[in-house]
Structure formats: structure tokens, C-alpha cells
Write a protein that holds these residues in place. Structure first.
Motif: not given
Length: 220
Positions: A180-185, A143-159
Motif C-alpha cells: 500500500x501507499x502508506x506503510x508506517x506512521x 539546536x542539537x535537538x532530541x526527539x520524543x516519539x509519541x506513537x509509532x504505528x505500522x500501517x501495513x503488515x506483510x504477514x
């Protein structure tokens, strides 16, 4: 793949490596830089599958850098609020749900919830999505699709927040860095070449993306 085998593989994939990351300021800086790099790479490419495949190869997470989708079967999750408007579909338009783990070797790198409009895909694509473990991005690649990100959330910050202004970094413990098990969403819409939305996806990236020996990565 049978469910017991999948669960067994998942348990194996999520077992931490034998203390590859030492809990000190340098390791925390490296981990943060890597997560930000992965986040930027995901944001700049339409296919999370291909991005993870490159990540797997670059960081030697498996003997072969190939992403496989393990389907998780069970009750379908309902469409999130507002999703029909985002997908530009009516209340009666059929929507299918697919949940997968994206795995490289024995490492689960992400888990994805995907709601898609079958009428906007080809019959062959729908058959593959129904009856195979091929990753979604690879199935719909034509489909040669494109992606529109609605949100990008760092679930863990090492600092800690504000470390760059205060100059205060966590003290070294000498123990393994607890990731942690989950780091980014990410939450995103996929569009066809004709600018028609056909998929809403929520991708949760796991500690598996950092499950490699970090000694070969050095900051200047």
C-alpha cells in the motif's frame, strides 16, 4: 518548484517498480523485517531526514543518497487536539505549519505535517523554513535537538496477525506483492537542548522505502 511539476514528480515517484517483490512467504518475511528495521532506526535517531538519507544510500534508492523536501503549499492544518499543551505554549502563541514530501531521487519516502513554534527558532531558521525546501531536521540541526516519539504505528503488515504462533503463512501467488501507499506512521515532539518543545511532527512513510530490487537482501 511549481505545483504542476511537483504533482508530476509525485506521480512518477509513486509508480511501482516493475514487480521487484514477488508475493511469496520469503518476500513477505523480508518486507516485514525491513519495515521493523526502518522503524527501529527512526526511533533511535532524532532526525528522520538523516535516517532516511542513510536508508536511501544503503538500499540504493537513487544515484545520490540525498533527501530533498518538496513543500506542499495550501491551507494550513489546524493544530491537533492537545498540541498546545504538548508544546507548552499559551493559546495566543503563534504556531506555523509546514507540510513536505521527503524525496530521495525520484522516490517519495515520507510525507510530514509539522507544527512548530517560530519564537523558539532563530531568525535564520525561520527564513529557511519560510522560503526554502531544506528539510526541517537539517534546518534546525544546530539546536542539537532530541526527539520524543509519541506513537509509532505500522500501517501495513506483510504477514497476518499471529503468524509467528500459528506457523501459517499466506500462499505464494506468483504475482507482484501489493504494497500500500502508506506503510508506517510516527508522531513525535522535538525538544531543544534546554528541554523546551518546539515542534510537533506527524510523519507518514510510503511504499517508496521498499522501492528497490530485494534480491541483494538475503535472510539467514
Amino acid at each position: 518548484m511549481a505545483l504542476p511539476m511537483l504533482l508530476s514528480l509525485t506521480a512518477l515517484a509513486r509508480e511501482p517498480a516493475p514487480a521487484p517483490w514477488v508475493d511469496d512467504s520469503f518476500s513477505r518475511l523480508k518486507a516485514l523485517a525491513l519495515l521493523q528495521s526502518l522503524n527501529a532506526d527512526l526511533l533511535s535517531h532524532p532526525s528522520a531526514t538523516l535516517t532516511l538519507e542513510r536508508w536511501c544510500g544503503t538500499h540504493r534508492l537513487a544515484p545520490e543518497a540525498k533527501i530533498v523536501a518538496h513543500r506542499i503549499k495550501g491551507d494550513d492544518k489546524p493544530l491537533p487536539d492537545g498540541a498546545r499543551e504538548q508544546l507548552a505554549i499559551g493559546i495566543d502563541e503563534p504556531v506555523r505549519y509546514r507540510r513536505v514530501q521527503l524525496v530521495c531521487g525520484e522516490r517519495v519516502l515520507s510525507e510530514a505535517d509539522n507544527w512548530y513554534v517560530p519564537a523558539r527558532l532563530t531568525d535564520d531558521m525561520n527564513r529557511q523554513l519560510d522560503h526554502s525546501d531544506v528539510p526541517f531536521g537539517r534546518v534546525v540541526q544546530a539546536l542539537k535537538f532530541r526527539r520524543q516519539t509519541l506513537s509509532a504505528e505500522l500501517l501495513w503488515s506483510p504477514l497476518p496477525e499471529g503468524w509467528e504462533m500459528s506457523g501459517i503463512l499466506p500462499p505464494a501467488t506468483g504475482r507482484a506483492l501489493a504494497v500500500p501507499e502508506q506503510v508506517l506512521r510516527h508522531r513525535a515532539l522535538l525538544y531543544t537542548q534546554d528541554n523546551q518543545p518546539f515542534s510537533l511532527v506527524v510523519e507518514t512513510y510510503t511504499s517508496g522505502v521498499l522501492a528497490f530490487e530485494p534480491d541483494h537482501i538475503r535472510l539467514p
